[in-house]
Write an enzyme that holds these catalytic residues in place. Structure first.
Site, PDB file in Angstrom:
ATOM      1  N   LYS A 290       0.816  -1.219   0.000  1.00 58.34           N
ATOM      2  CA  LYS A 290       0.000   0.000   0.000  1.00 58.34           C
ATOM      3  C   LYS A 290       0.847   1.266   0.000  1.00 58.34           C
ATOM      4  O   LYS A 290       0.382   2.332  -0.384  1.00 58.34           O
ATOM      5  CB  LYS A 290      -0.964  -0.012   1.178  1.00 58.34           C
ATOM      6  CG  LYS A 290      -2.022  -1.109   1.026  1.00 58.34           C
ATOM      7  CD  LYS A 290      -3.094  -1.056   2.086  1.00 58.34           C
ATOM      8  CE  LYS A 290      -4.179  -2.091   1.836  1.00 58.34           C
ATOM      9  NZ  LYS A 290      -3.730  -3.479   2.039  1.00 58.34           N
TER      10      LYS A 290
HETATM   11  C1  LIG Z   1      -4.350  -4.571   1.429  1.00 64.34           C
HETATM   12  C2  LIG Z   1      -3.576  -5.844   1.310  1.00 64.34           C
HETATM   13  C3  LIG Z   1      -3.966  -6.858   0.407  1.00 64.34           C
HETATM   14  C4  LIG Z   1      -5.230  -6.780  -0.431  1.00 64.34           C
HETATM   15  O1  LIG Z   1      -5.122  -5.836  -1.464  1.00 64.34           O
HETATM   16  P1  LIG Z   1      -6.437  -5.346  -2.254  1.00 64.34           P
HETATM   17  O2  LIG Z   1      -5.994  -4.238  -3.113  1.00 64.34           O
HETATM   18  O3  LIG Z   1      -7.416  -4.913  -1.186  1.00 64.34           O
HETATM   19  O4  LIG Z   1      -6.955  -6.503  -3.025  1.00 64.34           O
HETATM   20  C5  LIG Z   1      -3.139  -7.968   0.287  1.00 64.34           C
HETATM   21  N1  LIG Z   1      -2.021  -8.100   1.038  1.00 64.34           N
HETATM   22  C6  LIG Z   1      -1.630  -7.158   1.930  1.00 64.34           C
HETATM   23  C7  LIG Z   1      -0.418  -7.386   2.739  1.00 64.34           C
HETATM   24  C8  LIG Z   1      -2.385  -5.986   2.088  1.00 64.34           C
HETATM   25  O5  LIG Z   1      -1.995  -5.057   2.972  1.00 64.34           O
END
Ligand SMILES: *Cc1c(COP(=O)(O)O)cnc(C)c1O
Length: 468
Positions: A112
């Site tokens: 993110k």
């Molecule tokens: C947020 C997150 C996901 C999921 O990603 P999306 O974009 O919501 O599908 C997967 N792995 C980790 C470690 C995350 O922080």
């Protein structure tokens, strides 16, 4: 380049307005009115660029001329300068035809950071030009909160308030949120669950007076800016592992469908994509859809991969929009049916269309631990539980070894150290920049899960910031 709502009933916006709006006024999500094109020639010309240089090339068409070119290049450079690997998103070969792309080299160790670091700077830039400020509200079960804090800290035009469930995030996750010494970000531990946090944030957005007074805004995963920034590493991976023109498969640990939708966007732009594997834990609404056309809501069950413990994948609406041939009214109706009945049937033809591109795969916690253990023994790589699900799905769903497959590692193993240690007996270390995390002073406010006190706290602290 302009932005339209997936439900067809909101004003068409320029990039900067869509960025600040987040959700469209009709409840839909903003998508670009057309996909910009990446040609085979572009890809060849981009082969040796740095991550930041590539990001400028891939993202610029989405800006529709609304951000100055030099300003944007400087923002991108700055966003990724602090990442702890020179490649930003390095690739490691795990076995014949299978690569791991590490998306955990940003400040908070999950993918993110890749969109958020850029989004914070874009928000600040647009707001400063307009002489405005906003209050960002985030409800988080862990990873989003720390990424948002790292993105908003020290930004001039933003105050940020992060609500997380008291006692229900890991110690590392909590400390990543509470040890940031920046006057404009505030961590609020709510006595309740993640759902309570989300309800509070929703209630504050629905309180029109409060919303206008504080100029509330959101950076959650439905913000177009996040999807846009994530398309970059799909292109990057192809440039690293594929021959010119060769298609690549991607396996993506998925929850809200935001990350994997960026892979879809890259494909629509012209990147040769073999298939997109949507990898999930037992909260498997997406897998059930791609396997059997069953898009129906079920109870959320806690797992070792909590960032994917989601049953309503908000970004899925962006795919629906294309499956319904960009007919906003039809999407609005489909979404309303899903809200009412907990189930959505898109019909055979649309489902088949989706399956030409996507496939799903699910792992339970035991299989996840077994994968962590097996990959560690075979390669010496420690995978976090989310990334392990991606790797297992990549192996199960790749079509042939000659087509490269890239599994996205979405978090650093040190972020989910307990699960990794339980699986391997080996405790992953945090990277040097976070090694002293447990020694840093924490700053947080514990509040009951009631609207009044939370609003009072936010009001008081936004005012302080304004007076400083
Ligand atoms: C947020 C997150 C996901 C999921 O990603 P999306 O974009 O919501 O599908 C997967 N792995 C980790 C470690 C995350 O922080």
């Amino acid at each position: 380049m302009r932005y339209v709502s997936t439900r067809g009933g909101a004003p068409v916006l320029e990039f900067d307005d869509a960025l600040l709006a987040g959700l469209a006024a009709d409840g839909g999500l903003y998508v670009p009115s057309a996909w910009p094109a990446i040609s085979a020639g572009d890809l060849e010309a981009w082969r040796d660029l740095s991550y930041a240089e590539l990001a400028v090339r891939v993202i610029s068409p989405f800006l529709g001329g609304r951000i100055g070119e030099d300003d944007f290049a400087a923002m991108v450079e700055d966003a990724y300068a602090g990442f702890d690997h020179p490649d930003v998103a390095p690739l490691k070969q795990l076995e014949d035809g299978l690569w791991l792309m590490e998306l955990f080299h940003g400040p908070t160790l999950a993918f993110k950071d890749y969109p958020m670091q850029l989004l914070g700077r874009l928000f600040d830039h647009v707001l400063s030009k307009r002489g405005e400020r906003v209050t960002i509200l985030v409800a988080t079960s862990g990873d989003t909160g720390s990424a948002a804090i790292a993105a908003c800290r020290d930004r001039e035009a933003i105050d940020a308030f992060i609500l997380y469930p008291h006692g229900r995030v890991t110690e590392i996750q909590r400390r990543q949120m509470t040890t940031v010494a920046a006057p404009n970000v505030h961590s609020i531990a709510i006595e309740g669950t993640f759902d309570d946090c989300q309800d509070l944030v929703k209630a504050m957005f629905n309180d029109r007076g409060f919303r206008d007074e504080l100029k509330l805004s959101a950076m959650n995963s439905i913000n177009w800016g996040r999807v846009m920034a994530q398309t970059v590493y799909y292109v990057r991976a192809a440039l690293r592992v594929a021959a010119p023109g060769q298609a690549v498969g991607y396996s993506v640990p998925s929850g809200n469908f935001g990350n994997v939708f960026a892979g879809y966007a890259a494909r629509e732009m012209g990147l040769p994509v073999d298939r997109l594997v949507v990898a999930s834990n037992v909260n498997d609404i997406l897998t059930r859809f791609f396997e059997a056309g069953d898009y129906s809501i079920a109870e959320v069950r806690p797992t070792l991969s909590p960032s994917m413990d989601i049953q309503i994948s908000s970004n899925f609406e962006r795919l629906l929009y294309d499956l319904y041939d960009r007919d906003g009214a039809a999407v609005a109706e489909a979404v309303a049916t899903f809200r009412e009945t907990g189930r959505l049937d898109v019909g055979e033809a649309r489902w088949q269309k989706a399956r030409e591109i996507f496939t799903g795969y699910r792992l339970d916690d035991e299989e996840t631990k077994a994968t962590i253990r097996e990959v560690w023994r075979a390669t010496g790589e420690l995978l976090d539980p989310h990334s392990a699900i991606g790797v297992a799905a990549a192996r199960a769903k790749r079509r042939d070894p000659a087509t490269p497959m890239v599994a996205l590692a979405t978090a650093h193993p040190g972020k989910f150290a307990e699960a990794v240690e339980a699986a391997t007996g080996s405790k992953p270390e945090l990277p040097p920049a976070l090694a002293d995390l447990v020694a840093r002073p924490e700053r947080l406010q514990v509040l009951a899960g009631e609207l009044g006190p939370v609003q009072d706290f936010i009001r008081a602290h936004v005012e302080l910031q304004g007076a400083a």
